[in-house]
Design a protein around this motif. Structure first.
Motif, PDB file in Angstrom:
ATOM      1  N   LEU A 135      81.476  -7.109  13.444  1.00 15.82           N
ATOM      2  CA  LEU A 135      82.511  -6.155  13.064  1.00 15.82           C
ATOM      3  C   LEU A 135      82.770  -6.306  11.577  1.00 15.82           C
ATOM      4  N   ALA A 136      82.529  -5.238  10.834  1.00 13.54           N
ATOM      5  CA  ALA A 136      82.818  -5.230   9.400  1.00 13.54           C
ATOM      6  C   ALA A 136      84.179  -4.572   9.214  1.00 13.54           C
ATOM      7  N   GLU A 137      85.136  -5.334   8.704  1.00 19.64           N
ATOM      8  CA  GLU A 137      86.452  -4.780   8.422  1.00 19.64           C
ATOM      9  C   GLU A 137      86.458  -4.270   6.994  1.00 19.64           C
ATOM     10  N   CYS A 138      86.940  -3.046   6.812  1.00 15.47           N
ATOM     11  CA  CYS A 138      86.844  -2.371   5.519  1.00 15.47           C
ATOM     12  C   CYS A 138      88.228  -2.117   4.942  1.00 15.47           C
ATOM     13  N   ALA A 139      88.272  -1.947   3.638  1.00 13.89           N
ATOM     14  CA  ALA A 139      89.538  -1.731   2.942  1.00 13.89           C
ATOM     15  C   ALA A 139      90.039  -0.295   3.055  1.00 13.89           C
ATOM     16  N   ILE A 186      75.682   1.765  15.874  1.00 15.17           N
ATOM     17  CA  ILE A 186      76.618   1.642  14.755  1.00 15.17           C
ATOM     18  C   ILE A 186      77.834   2.477  15.134  1.00 15.17           C
ATOM     19  N   VAL A 187      78.988   1.847  15.225  1.00 22.05           N
ATOM     20  CA  VAL A 187      80.202   2.528  15.678  1.00 22.05           C
ATOM     21  C   VAL A 187      81.264   2.427  14.590  1.00 22.05           C
ATOM     22  N   PRO A 188      81.409   3.484  13.765  1.00 24.18           N
ATOM     23  CA  PRO A 188      82.429   3.435  12.718  1.00 24.18           C
ATOM     24  C   PRO A 188      83.819   3.750  13.266  1.00 24.18           C
ATOM     25  N   GLY A 189      84.814   3.221  12.583  1.00 27.73           N
ATOM     26  CA  GLY A 189      86.206   3.530  12.859  1.00 27.73           C
ATOM     27  C   GLY A 189      86.883   3.895  11.554  1.00 27.73           C
ATOM     28  N   ALA A 190      88.187   4.005  11.569  1.00 32.29           N
ATOM     29  CA  ALA A 190      88.925   4.388  10.368  1.00 32.29           C
ATOM     30  C   ALA A 190      88.842   3.330   9.276  1.00 32.29           C
ATOM     31  N   ARG A 191      88.801   2.052   9.653  1.00 35.74           N
ATOM     32  CA  ARG A 191      88.762   0.960   8.675  1.00 35.74           C
ATOM     33  C   ARG A 191      87.818  -0.155   9.111  1.00 35.74           C
ATOM     34  N   SER A 192      86.854   0.172   9.970  1.00 38.05           N
ATOM     35  CA  SER A 192      85.918  -0.849  10.448  1.00 38.05           C
ATOM     36  C   SER A 192      84.608  -0.200  10.879  1.00 38.05           C
ATOM     37  N   VAL A 193      83.579  -1.043  11.003  1.00 36.61           N
ATOM     38  CA  VAL A 193      82.287  -0.596  11.521  1.00 36.61           C
ATOM     39  C   VAL A 193      81.786  -1.698  12.451  1.00 36.61           C
TER      40      VAL A 193
END
Length: 191
Positions: free
Chosen positions: A2-6, A29-36
């Motif tokens: 899980l990559a947490e993004c800014a 690959i499952v992106p979210g609003a602030r994560s992948v």
């Protein structure tokens, strides 16, 4: 992994970078609003991590996105509310909404529901104070920085500006969801 993004922009860039690389062993690959979320064989996790750490997230790869045009009847029950809140007329809402190009940032909430970025600033509005218990399928709404189409009947709190006749989710189809992250979407006004 899980990559947490800014930010949403960073999450979209991480998704695009991983998708474009086509690393062996990456299965989803499952992106979210602030994560992948990256689903991969164990042997692929270190290469994915190195790829993301070295990526230029300010200039992600564009790839070859699909381009989808959705026909809309701009007759949603909140069209006038959106216009009043934006301080413009209903025709201006339609002009702004159809004049923008949108990108599917991520999907979720319901199968086939795409969160589309690119909404013009005047149309960025809060959700309804009280959500509806039933939103009809095909309803086109706006909420915050997103626009999206409800693929099936469900509760919802987005401001509804129109209706799309296209099926967005068909579990029997080869590709059940019409929209996927990275796709480019345009809306066309029809009577």
């Amino acid at each position: 992994m899980l990559a947490e993004c800014a930010s949403l922009t960073e999450a979209m860039a991480v998704r695009a970078t991983i998708a474009e690389a086509g690393l062996p062993g990456v299965t989803e690959i499952v992106p979210g609003a602030r994560s992948v979320l990256v689903v991969a064989e164990r042997s692929a996790l270190d290469p994915v991590r190195r790829l993301v750490e070295a990526a230029d997230l300010q200039h992600p790869p564009e790839g070859s996105p699909r381009e989808i045009v959705l026909d809309v009847r701009y007759d949603g029950e909140d069209l006038d509310l959106v216009a009043r809140t934006a301080g413009i007329g209903a025709d201006d809402v339609i002009r702004l909404h159809t004049g923008a190009e949108y990108t599917v940032a991520f999907t979720g909430f319901a199968p086939g529901f795409g969160y589309l970025t690119g909404l013009p600033e005047p149309l960025r509005q809060p959700r309804l104070e009280t959500p509806r218990t039933r939103v009809p399928p095909g309803s086109l709404g706006v909420a915050g920085e997103f626009t999206g189409v409800y693929p099936r009947s469900s509760p919802g709190g987005w401001r509804l500006i129109g209706n799309v006749g296209t099926t967005l989710f068909d579990p029997k189809a080869t590709r059940p969801a019409l929209l996927a992250p990275g796709d480019k979407v345009r809306f066309r006004s029809v009577s």
